[in-house]
Motif scaffolding. Structure first.
Motif, PDB file in Angstrom:
ATOM      1  N   LEU A  21       6.909  33.065  18.462  1.00 57.38           N
ATOM      2  CA  LEU A  21       6.843  32.320  17.201  1.00 57.38           C
ATOM      3  C   LEU A  21       7.543  33.097  16.081  1.00 57.38           C
ATOM      4  CD1 LEU A  21       3.167  30.959  17.161  1.00 57.38           C
ATOM      5  CD2 LEU A  21       5.249  29.699  17.639  1.00 57.38           C
ATOM      6  N   LEU A  25      11.019  31.755  14.342  1.00 58.94           N
ATOM      7  CA  LEU A  25      10.948  31.417  12.926  1.00 58.94           C
ATOM      8  C   LEU A  25      11.941  32.221  12.115  1.00 58.94           C
ATOM      9  CD1 LEU A  25       7.274  31.032  11.721  1.00 58.94           C
ATOM     10  CD2 LEU A  25       9.191  29.486  11.377  1.00 58.94           C
ATOM     11  N   THR A  29      15.021  30.524  10.145  1.00 55.93           N
ATOM     12  CA  THR A  29      15.055  30.649   8.689  1.00 55.93           C
ATOM     13  C   THR A  29      16.353  31.323   8.250  1.00 55.93           C
ATOM     14  OG1 THR A  29      12.680  30.997   8.816  1.00 55.93           O
ATOM     15  CG2 THR A  29      13.700  31.395   6.694  1.00 55.93           C
ATOM     16  N   SER A  70      22.425  22.826  11.437  1.00 55.95           N
ATOM     17  CA  SER A  70      22.001  22.203  12.683  1.00 55.95           C
ATOM     18  C   SER A  70      21.440  23.225  13.660  1.00 55.95           C
ATOM     19  CB  SER A  70      23.166  21.449  13.337  1.00 55.95           C
ATOM     20  OG  SER A  70      23.389  20.244  12.646  1.00 55.95           O
ATOM     21  N   LEU A  73      17.963  24.263  12.606  1.00 59.74           N
ATOM     22  CA  LEU A  73      16.977  23.232  12.942  1.00 59.74           C
ATOM     23  C   LEU A  73      16.709  23.204  14.440  1.00 59.74           C
ATOM     24  CD1 LEU A  73      18.243  20.370  10.577  1.00 59.74           C
ATOM     25  CD2 LEU A  73      16.068  21.582  10.397  1.00 59.74           C
ATOM     26  N   LEU A  74      17.761  23.381  15.231  1.00 63.47           N
ATOM     27  CA  LEU A  74      17.587  23.380  16.689  1.00 63.47           C
ATOM     28  C   LEU A  74      16.747  24.572  17.149  1.00 63.47           C
ATOM     29  CD1 LEU A  74      21.100  22.172  17.930  1.00 63.47           C
ATOM     30  CD2 LEU A  74      18.910  21.049  18.346  1.00 63.47           C
ATOM     31  N   LEU A  76      14.503  26.050  15.358  1.00 62.66           N
ATOM     32  CA  LEU A  76      13.138  25.736  14.927  1.00 62.66           C
ATOM     33  C   LEU A  76      12.438  24.839  15.954  1.00 62.66           C
ATOM     34  CD1 LEU A  76      11.190  26.114  12.492  1.00 62.66           C
ATOM     35  CD2 LEU A  76      12.050  23.952  11.616  1.00 62.66           C
ATOM     36  N   LEU A  77      13.165  23.810  16.428  1.00 62.06           N
ATOM     37  CA  LEU A  77      12.585  22.884  17.411  1.00 62.06           C
ATOM     38  C   LEU A  77      12.422  23.539  18.777  1.00 62.06           C
ATOM     39  CD1 LEU A  77      14.311  19.460  16.654  1.00 62.06           C
ATOM     40  CD2 LEU A  77      12.163  20.395  15.810  1.00 62.06           C
ATOM     41  N   THR A  79      11.666  26.650  19.293  1.00 60.40           N
ATOM     42  CA  THR A  79      10.630  27.695  19.275  1.00 60.40           C
ATOM     43  C   THR A  79       9.336  27.289  19.993  1.00 60.40           C
ATOM     44  OG1 THR A  79      11.581  28.669  17.292  1.00 60.40           O
ATOM     45  CG2 THR A  79       9.300  29.228  17.764  1.00 60.40           C
ATOM     46  N   PRO A  80       8.754  26.111  19.672  1.00 57.08           N
ATOM     47  CA  PRO A  80       7.541  25.724  20.413  1.00 57.08           C
ATOM     48  C   PRO A  80       7.800  25.528  21.911  1.00 57.08           C
ATOM     49  CG  PRO A  80       7.776  24.404  18.427  1.00 57.08           C
ATOM     50  CD  PRO A  80       9.065  25.147  18.606  1.00 57.08           C
ATOM     51  N   VAL A  81       8.994  25.032  22.251  1.00 57.20           N
ATOM     52  CA  VAL A  81       9.316  24.837  23.672  1.00 57.20           C
ATOM     53  C   VAL A  81       9.343  26.200  24.371  1.00 57.20           C
ATOM     54  CG1 VAL A  81      10.945  23.847  25.322  1.00 57.20           C
ATOM     55  CG2 VAL A  81      10.723  22.822  23.051  1.00 57.20           C
ATOM     56  N   ARG A  83       7.860  28.875  23.308  1.00 57.03           N
ATOM     57  CA  ARG A  83       6.496  29.408  23.281  1.00 57.03           C
ATOM     58  C   ARG A  83       5.740  28.950  24.530  1.00 57.03           C
ATOM     59  NH1 ARG A  83       1.443  26.959  23.253  1.00 57.03           N
ATOM     60  NH2 ARG A  83       1.297  26.027  21.192  1.00 57.03           N
ATOM     61  N   MET A 110       7.546  17.997  27.241  1.00 56.23           N
ATOM     62  CA  MET A 110       8.526  18.322  26.192  1.00 56.23           C
ATOM     63  C   MET A 110       9.956  18.119  26.697  1.00 56.23           C
ATOM     64  SD  MET A 110       6.815  21.708  24.492  1.00 56.23           S
ATOM     65  CE  MET A 110       7.230  21.438  22.764  1.00 56.23           C
ATOM     66  N   SER A 113      10.923  14.541  26.795  1.00 58.13           N
ATOM     67  CA  SER A 113      11.279  14.041  25.479  1.00 58.13           C
ATOM     68  C   SER A 113      12.729  14.385  25.128  1.00 58.13           C
ATOM     69  CB  SER A 113      10.318  14.619  24.435  1.00 58.13           C
ATOM     70  OG  SER A 113      10.538  14.021  23.198  1.00 58.13           O
ATOM     71  N   VAL A 114      13.138  15.621  25.455  1.00 54.66           N
ATOM     72  CA  VAL A 114      14.529  16.032  25.207  1.00 54.66           C
ATOM     73  C   VAL A 114      15.484  15.119  25.993  1.00 54.66           C
ATOM     74  CG1 VAL A 114      16.223  17.870  25.551  1.00 54.66           C
ATOM     75  CG2 VAL A 114      13.931  18.437  24.733  1.00 54.66           C
TER      76      VAL A 114
END
Lengths: 119, 283
Positions: A21, A25, A29, A70, A73-74, A76-77, A79-81, A83, A110, A113-114
Motif C-alpha cells: 500500500l 501510494l 502520488t 494516466s 491513476l493506473l 493507484l488502481l 495497488t489494491p490488486v 495488495r 478483480m 473486472s479488468v
C-alpha cells in the motif's frame, strides 16, 4: 495453530500489505504530482480522457503530462490488486491453503473486472 | 460524443481553476472521510453534481478513484495500528468484489437520472445508519476468526471473534454493489452490520471496512477507467486532495470520538440528500 505463531503470521501479513500500500501510494502520488508540474511548465495539455497502459507508458517516457496522469491513476488502481496478489503469495509461503484460496478468489474477481472493461 | 469531453469547452485558465477548486474540496472531504470511515464519495458526488454541474458518471469515476486512494492511505495507518482484522476482510472481500463487479456493470447501463435518484436514497439510508444507536459491549471470542488489538484510546487489549458470518457476507455483497453502482465506499452499509450483528468492536469494524473498500472500489474503478468515465482533470486533483486530507483524518481517527463527529455531519448529509433528490425530480 499456537497463539504465538498465529500472532507472528498475522504480523507478517500486515507488514506485506503495509509495504504494498505504501509503495503503490507513493509512486502513484509522485507520478500525478509530476504530471501537474510538467503541465504547468510546458503548456496545458491535460486531456479529458485517460490512456491505456501502453500509451500511458510511452507518453510518460516521452515526458508528457498526460502520460504521467494516466500512469499515476493506473498505479493507484493497480495497488489494491497487487495488495491482494501479495497476500496470495504470503499465504502460500505460510502454507495456509484456505486463505490462499480465499485471496485467490478475490484476485479472480478483480481480474475478471479488468477483462470485462477491455471487452 | 464521448461523455468525458463534456467539460472540454472550458478555457485553459478555467481548467486550472476548476482543478484547484476540486483539490481544495477533496482535501476537506478526505479529512472527514478518513475520520468517519466514510470513504469520502458520499460527500464528493453530491458536491460535484449539484454545485459544479459535473455529469454524474464522471463524478462517480473521480469519486471511485479517490475512494481507492482514501482506503489505501487509511489502510497504511490502520494496518500499522493493528486494528484491521485482515483475515476477516479477505473473506468478506469475496462478496464485496462480486457486488462491485455487478454494480459497475449496471451503472454503465442505467440512466444518469436514475443514478442521481438512487444516490439520494442511499444518502438517506446512510443518514439513518448514523442516527441509529451504534453501541454494543458484547465483543468476545467466539472461536471463529478470534483476534485481538490494543485500543489506542483506552490502552486496553480487546479480544473478540466473529458471529453470523453468512449475514456478513450478504451485507458485504450489497455494500460492494452500491459501491460499484454509485462510486462510494459502502462503509456505512458494512460497519453497522459488522458491529451490531457480527460483534466486531466499532473501531475494528471501521478499520476493517476501510481496508476492504480499496479492493472493492478498485474492482469497479477499472471498469470506469476502461470505459472512459475517468476524467484526469477531475480524478487527479480529487485523488491528490483526498490523499492529503485522509492522511490527517485517519491518523486522528483512533484518538477522537467519531460518534460525536458523525453527529455533526448528519446535517450535511441530510442537506446533500435533499439536494440530490430535488435534482432528480427537477430533471
Amino acid at each position: 495453530m499456537e497463539d504465538g505463531a498465529g500472532v507472528s503470521r498475522a504480523r507478517n501479513l500486515d507488514r506485506t500489505v503495509h509495504a504494498v500500500l505504501t509503495v503503490g501510494l507513493a509512486l502513484s502520488t509522485a507520478l500525478m504530482a509530476t504530471g501537474l508540474l510538467l503541465d504547468w511548465w510546458r503548456g496545458r495539455e491535460i486531456p479529458h480522457y485517460v490512456l491505456p497502459l501502453s500509451e500511458a507508458l510511452a507518453r510518460t517516457l516521452a515526458g508528457r503530462a498526460s502520460g504521467f496522469f494516466s500512469l499515476g491513476l493506473l498505479v493507484l488502481l493497480a495497488t489494491p490488486v497487487l495488495r491482494v496478489a501479495a497476500s496470495v503469495v504470503a499465504f502460500l509461503i505460510e502454507r495456509d491453503w484456505r486463505y490462499a484460496l480465499v485471496t485467490l478468489a478475490v484476485l479472480g474477481v478483480m481480474i475478471t473486472s479488468v477483462l470485462l472493461g477491455r471487452g | 460524443m464521448n461523455a468525458v469531453l463534456i467539460l472540454s469547452p472550458l478555457g485553459i485558465d478555467a481548467k486550472i481553476g476548476l482543478m484547484l477548486l476540486i483539490f481544495l474540496i477533496a482535501v476537506a472531504v478526505g479529512g472527514v472521510g478518513g475520520l468517519l470511515g466514510l470513504g469520502g464519495g458520499i460527500f464528493l458526488i453530491p458536491i460535484f453534481t449539484v454545485f459544479l454541474d459535473i455529469p454524474i458518471r464522471l463524478a462517480i469515476g473521480a469519486s471511485i478513484i479517490s475512494v481507492v486512494a482514501t482506503s489505501s492511505a487509511a489502510g497504511t495507518v490502520y494496518v500499522g495500528a493493528g486494528l484491521t482484522h485482515t483475515r476477516l476482510a479477505m473473506v468478506l472481500e469475496i462478496a464485496t468484489t462480486l457486488g462491485a463487479l455487478a454494480g459497475g456493470l449496471t451503472a454503465l447501463l442505467i440512466s444518469p437520472r436514475a443514478l442521481e435518484g438512487l444516490f439520494g436514497l442511499v444518502l438517506l439510508y446512510v443518514l439513518y445508519t448514523l442516527l441509529r444507536p451504534q453501541r454494543n459491549n458484547w465483543a468476545s471470542p467466539t472461536g471463529l476468526l478470534d483476534t485481538s488489538y490494543r485500543d489506542p484510546a483506552t490502552s486496553q487489549t480487546v479480544t473478540y471473534g466473529v458471529r453470523h458470518l453468512s449475514y456478513g457476507l450478504a451485507t458485504s455483497f450489497v455494500a460492494g454493489n452500491v459501491s460499484g453502482l454509485l462510486g462510494i465506499g459502502g462503509g456505512p452499509i458494512k460497519v453497522p452490520a459488522m458491529h451490531l450483528i457480527m460483534g466486531i468492536p466499532l473501531k475494528a469494524a471501521i478499520a476493517t471496512s476501510n481496508f476492504m473498500i480499496g479492493v472493492t472500489a478498485a474492482t469497479s474503478a477499472v471498469l470506469y477507467y476502461a470505459r472512459g468515465y475517468v476524467d484526469p482533470v477531475l480524478a487527479v486533483p480529487t485523488a491528490l486532495g483526498v490523499l492529503l486530507g485522509a492522511q490527517v483524518g485517519s491518523r486522528l481517527a483512533g484518538r477522537v470520538h467519531t460518534a460525536v463527529l458523525a453527529r455533526a455531519f448528519q446535517l450535511v448529509l441530510l442537506y446533500l440528500a435533499v439536494q440530490m433528490l430535488w435534482k432528480t425530480v427537477r430533471g
